[in-house]
Design an enzyme around this catalytic site. Sequence first.
Site, short mmCIF file in Angstrom:
data_model
loop_
_atom_site.label_atom_id
_atom_site.label_comp_id
_atom_site.label_asym_id
_atom_site.label_seq_id
_atom_site.Cartn_x
_atom_site.Cartn_y
_atom_site.Cartn_z
CG HIS B 53 -1.99 -1.02 1.21
ND1 HIS B 53 -3.02 -1.04 2.13
CD2 HIS B 53 -2.24 -2.04 0.35
CE1 HIS B 53 -3.83 -2.04 1.85
NE2 HIS B 53 -3.39 -2.67 0.77
CD GLU B 55 -1.63 4.09 3.44
OE1 GLU B 55 -1.40 3.43 2.40
OE2 GLU B 55 -2.75 4.13 3.98
CB CYS B 83 -6.30 -0.54 5.38
SG CYS B 83 -4.62 -1.21 5.31
CB CYS B 86 -1.71 1.44 6.25
SG CYS B 86 -1.28 0.64 4.70
#
Lengths: 152, 152
Positions: B53, B55, B83, B86
């Site tokens: 992801h 991040e 999420c 993360c």
Amino acid sequence: MAATNHFMELALAEARSAGKRGEVPIGAVLVLDNTIIAKAGNRTRELNDVTAHAEIVAIRLACEELGQERLTGADLYVTLEPCTMCAAAISFARIRRLYYGAEDPKGGAVDNGVRFYNQTTCHHAPEVYSGIGETASAGILRDFFQAKRSED
Amino acid sequence: MAATNHFMELALAEARSAGKRGEVPIGAVLVLDNTIIAKAGNRTRELNDVTAHAEIVAIRLACEELGQERLTGADLYVTLEPCTMCAAAISFARIRRLYYGAEDPKGGAVDNGVRFYNQTTCHHAPEVYSGIGETASAGILRDFFQAKRSED
């Protein structure tokens, strides 16, 4: 159960190796169709990567090896209850079964903490089996932190 | 607020670039002492890595660049509410402030879902600022999924 114990023994060996490298001793093994597709210990210090928990390293290795983003049908053996980050990554990878050793009341996210697999924002939950290799797993962690404290 | 908007604009540009590569369009920028230390878009498909992801990619890049495991004092700008995975990684990296654009009721873990920073198993919580670039962020995601559906 024999195979289960065997794979958890290998995860415990990964945990011990991680401890010898100065990492928090946690190990993980990923199995698909009774074949090991990845095994890893915690590598956060070595890699300067807070995300390099044993579970995440194993998932990334397996996905790279297989050339696919998801590990549908794979089973993960890990010595400690996964944290919030890892519990979510396990869900995203569509792992079928999660076997973990010791519970982690301070940082776990499966049977403690946010209990991610019971939440509506969790869109895939693995079957969870806990307690296999629990005593050995907890012992490895306890010895590691005792040795660290006596160094300080 | 001017700098905040500037950094979120750059995160939105990362999101748009990710979308052009066929990735879910989410972007992130990490800032330390008013200097960008990493920027990234979502790369899960490209890398076959469910953990990639925006991040996480940005955190890994910054830690590698700086040669350190934690990003104490750094601020993260991300176009969508992080999420569960993360949110925890942001906590582990000791990020100081989290600025995010649009809320994510289905998968978010900051103001939705497990609300990780309010839990006792969260041992470091960033300051959270939301809604900056929200309309643009949500628009980029909506356009991406509309285009995908019309392809199917």
